[in-house]
Scaffold this motif. Structure first.
Motif, short mmCIF file in Angstrom:
data_model
loop_
_atom_site.label_atom_id
_atom_site.label_comp_id
_atom_site.label_asym_id
_atom_site.label_seq_id
_atom_site.Cartn_x
_atom_site.Cartn_y
_atom_site.Cartn_z
N VAL A 274 0.89 -1.18 -0.12
CA VAL A 274 0.13 -0.06 0.00
C VAL A 274 0.96 1.27 -0.10
N PRO A 275 0.33 2.24 -0.48
CA PRO A 275 1.08 3.58 -0.54
C PRO A 275 1.57 3.84 1.11
N PRO A 276 2.87 4.22 1.26
CA PRO A 276 3.07 4.53 2.97
C PRO A 276 2.78 5.69 3.20
N ASN A 277 2.60 6.70 2.32
CA ASN A 277 2.39 8.19 2.54
C ASN A 277 1.28 8.58 1.52
N PRO A 278 -0.04 8.19 1.47
CA PRO A 278 -0.86 8.51 0.45
C PRO A 278 -1.11 10.07 0.51
N THR A 279 -1.46 10.42 -0.63
CA THR A 279 -1.93 12.00 -1.09
C THR A 279 -3.11 12.05 -0.41
N ALA A 280 -3.76 13.54 -0.53
CA ALA A 280 -5.03 13.72 -0.13
C ALA A 280 -5.94 13.01 -1.17
N ARG A 281 -5.75 12.75 -2.31
CA ARG A 281 -6.74 12.50 -3.25
C ARG A 281 -6.68 10.87 -3.29
N GLU A 282 -5.50 10.05 -2.92
CA GLU A 282 -5.44 8.89 -2.69
C GLU A 282 -6.38 8.54 -1.54
N ASP A 284 -8.88 10.17 -0.46
CA ASP A 284 -10.06 10.43 -0.92
C ASP A 284 -10.67 9.07 -1.36
N LEU A 285 -10.05 8.65 -2.41
CA LEU A 285 -10.42 7.72 -3.16
C LEU A 285 -10.60 6.18 -2.47
N PHE A 286 -9.41 5.90 -1.44
CA PHE A 286 -9.57 4.92 -0.63
C PHE A 286 -10.98 4.92 0.29
N GLU A 287 -11.33 6.25 0.84
CA GLU A 287 -12.32 6.50 1.45
C GLU A 287 -13.63 6.11 0.89
N GLN A 288 -13.67 6.33 -0.37
CA GLN A 288 -14.79 6.30 -1.02
C GLN A 288 -14.99 4.64 -1.41
#
Length: 301
Positions: A274-282, A284-288
């Motif tokens: 998994v991305p160790p430091n997800p961006t804000a957009r990432e 948001d997409l994972f929360e969706q």
């Protein structure tokens, strides 16, 4: 005396080649240093590896069954050179019996054996030199490719022809490069015992090779084709959709070569990263996705 090879593998003395191979595979997976962090695991792995190579070679196994741990001191053609008349003992001579319990032969008198071999039954004549051993360290790639290799031992240089696909514990024979014989006796042989260096990328069990295959969550869910590192270079592997960490993908014949049969396989073990430091957009997409998906990994559905 070293531990009995049959005992080391946990098989009976009349075990078939298939039973020996299965026992070796089971123990090798359990004791491989990359899997078992017990400091004693590496020694156990070397022990079962040596036992496996001795007991799967019909001629070497026959000598081991007859002579036990002294099998290396007995020439390959001892049966032809000695015949059936060995073992009678010598008046006044000490009888040191080797191989008791090996093959039910009641032991072999090594003194009688060598006396018969070298002088026709009456006193020692020319005596062959002793066989010697040394360790030959190779990387996984070197063992895979084989080829010429220059080594130096005790101030002497040798050109060694390493067969492609040698595995840990295998012995390479250099005829006549061992200890010197006495009189007109021939020199012994030098045996190079292959030791394959630990590698962070490749795990070896026999001729099979395992590697880690990192994939992203979306690659694991949707499926993809990715490159995987093998001892021979890069290969492509298809990741089926819905693959979880731990799934093993087999690439038939991409393991270590075998000059006497089928090559080993390569197993690519999926590790979902998994991305160790997800961006804000990432995020948001994972929360969706979390809100939308009904998947429960703890229930497996």
């Amino acid at each position: 005396m070293a531990r009995d090879y049959y005992e080391a593998l946990g098989v009976s003395r009349d075990a078939t080649a298939d039973q020996i191979q299965q026992a070796f595979r089971t123990l090798a997976r359990k004791n491989h240093p990359d899997v078992n962090k017990d400091p004693a695991a590496e020694d156990r792995f070397k022990e079962i590896n040596e036992a496996y190579h001795v007991l799967t070679d019909p001629e070497t196994r026959k000598r081991y069954d007859r002579f036990g741990e002294d099998y290396r001191q007995v020439p390959d053609d001892w049966e032809q050179r000695v015949g059936a008349g060995v073992g009678g003992g010598r008046p006044g001579g000490g009888r040191v019996r080797y191989g008791q319990g090996f093959g039910g032969a009641g032991g072999i008198n090594i003194e009688d054996l060598f006396g018969e071999m070298f002088s026709g039954g009456g006193g020692f004549g020319p005596i062959p030199g002793a066989d010697q051993e040394a360790v030959l360290e190779l990387t996984v790639e070197e063992a895979y490719r084989g080829g010429k290799r220059q080594i130096s031992l005790d101030g002497r240089s040798y050109t060694v022809d390493v067969p492609a696909g040698v595995i840990d514990g295998q012995r390479i024979r250099l005829a006549g490069e061992g200890g010197r014989g006495s009189g007109s006796g021939p020199a012994g042989d030098l045996y190079l015992v292959v030791r394959i260096k630990p590698d962070s990328r490749f795990r070896l069990v026999g001729r099979d090779v395992s590697v880690d295959l990192p994939v992203s969550p979306w690659e694991a869910v949707l499926g993809t084709t990715v490159a995987v590192r093998t001892p021979s270079g890069e290969a492509k592997v298809k990741v089926p959709q819905g693959s979880s960490t731990g799934r093993r993908l087999r690439l038939r014949g991409e393991g270590m070569p075998n000059p006497h049969g089928a090559a080993g396989n390569l197993y690519a073990e999926i590790k979902v990263m998994v991305p160790p430091n997800p961006t804000a957009r990432e995020r948001d997409l994972f929360e969706q996705l979390a809100a939308e998906s009904a998947f429960d990994p703890r229930r497996g559905r």
